[in-house]
Design a protein around this motif. Sequence first.
Motif, PDB file in Angstrom:
ATOM      1  N   ARG A 134     -40.935  16.882 -44.860  1.00  0.00           N
ATOM      2  CA  ARG A 134     -39.560  16.368 -44.907  1.00  0.00           C
ATOM      3  C   ARG A 134     -38.621  17.383 -45.572  1.00  0.00           C
ATOM      4  NH1 ARG A 134     -37.439  11.486 -44.083  1.00  0.00           N
ATOM      5  NH2 ARG A 134     -39.479  10.539 -43.917  1.00  0.00           N
ATOM      6  N   ASP A 135     -39.115  18.105 -46.598  1.00  0.00           N
ATOM      7  CA  ASP A 135     -38.299  19.119 -47.264  1.00  0.00           C
ATOM      8  C   ASP A 135     -38.044  20.303 -46.338  1.00  0.00           C
ATOM      9  OD1 ASP A 135     -40.106  18.567 -50.362  1.00  0.00           O
ATOM     10  OD2 ASP A 135     -38.370  17.505 -49.529  1.00  0.00           O
ATOM     11  N   ALA A 137     -37.993  20.134 -43.054  1.00  0.00           N
ATOM     12  CA  ALA A 137     -37.051  19.633 -42.054  1.00  0.00           C
ATOM     13  C   ALA A 137     -35.631  19.620 -42.604  1.00  0.00           C
ATOM     14  CB  ALA A 137     -37.463  18.237 -41.591  1.00  0.00           C
ATOM     15  N   ALA A 138     -35.469  19.190 -43.851  1.00  0.00           N
ATOM     16  CA  ALA A 138     -34.137  19.147 -44.460  1.00  0.00           C
ATOM     17  C   ALA A 138     -33.564  20.554 -44.606  1.00  0.00           C
ATOM     18  CB  ALA A 138     -34.204  18.456 -45.819  1.00  0.00           C
ATOM     19  N   ARG A 142     -33.093  19.694 -39.756  1.00  0.00           N
ATOM     20  CA  ARG A 142     -33.776  18.900 -38.731  1.00  0.00           C
ATOM     21  C   ARG A 142     -34.291  17.589 -39.318  1.00  0.00           C
ATOM     22  NH1 ARG A 142     -35.898  21.865 -34.091  1.00  0.00           N
ATOM     23  NH2 ARG A 142     -35.065  23.965 -34.109  1.00  0.00           N
ATOM     24  N   ASP A 143     -33.517  16.995 -40.193  1.00  0.00           N
ATOM     25  CA  ASP A 143     -33.941  15.741 -40.817  1.00  0.00           C
ATOM     26  C   ASP A 143     -33.040  14.579 -40.423  1.00  0.00           C
ATOM     27  OD1 ASP A 143     -31.754  16.735 -42.183  1.00  0.00           O
ATOM     28  OD2 ASP A 143     -32.446  16.088 -44.144  1.00  0.00           O
ATOM     29  N   SER A 146     -36.544  10.387 -37.522  1.00  0.00           N
ATOM     30  CA  SER A 146     -37.996  10.544 -37.642  1.00  0.00           C
ATOM     31  C   SER A 146     -38.563  11.437 -36.539  1.00  0.00           C
ATOM     32  CB  SER A 146     -38.684   9.187 -37.623  1.00  0.00           C
ATOM     33  OG  SER A 146     -38.442   8.529 -36.399  1.00  0.00           O
ATOM     34  N   ILE A 149     -38.202  15.082 -37.651  1.00  0.00           N
ATOM     35  CA  ILE A 149     -39.102  15.349 -38.771  1.00  0.00           C
ATOM     36  C   ILE A 149     -40.536  15.429 -38.259  1.00  0.00           C
ATOM     37  CG2 ILE A 149     -40.019  14.437 -40.940  1.00  0.00           C
ATOM     38  CD1 ILE A 149     -37.201  13.244 -41.411  1.00  0.00           C
TER      39      ILE A 149
END
Length: 178
Positions: A134-135, A137-138, A142-143, A146, A149
Amino acid sequence: MVSGTHAAHSIEVTAESLQEDLARLELQKQALERELAAVVAHLGSVQRALGALQVLMREPAPAAPARAGAAEPRQAPAPRADVPSVDVTAKTPAQVRRTSGPSADADGQKKYGRLTEQILDYFATVGDVDVRARDVAAALGRDTDSGTINAVRSALDRLVGTSRIRRSGRGLYRAKRP
């Protein structure tokens, strides 16, 4: 009979609702396009790997050496025209960026498939720390949902499978030590 102001207000509320729906649908469309691009990139990787494995499966087993300790050097099989070739030599991140950078199609638009490159660049900058999908992706922007991610998670798993990064714990990833 409905008053003119009530009808105008009703139309205005409906238009605002449709504008909100349009914005939401555009974001969803972009997320799905990114996810599809990740799937297409993974599909290409799997097809290339399968082609390489099929070549190896078709090659006859090398003959046993005539005497123990006198092994002959094994030569690489000749490439076949009906199977795509796959370069299995290790590459540095700079070489990866040079060979897999953004390319343009006939219309001049950038193609998708840069996720792996972006992830490797991210790990090169963060150093030797544990990072969640998730980090990542952020950090890559790209967060949004779902699906995007999960595309990052899939790319991270592929990179772990090819030993380009390592899994350091449940849901944690870390740059591969040189």
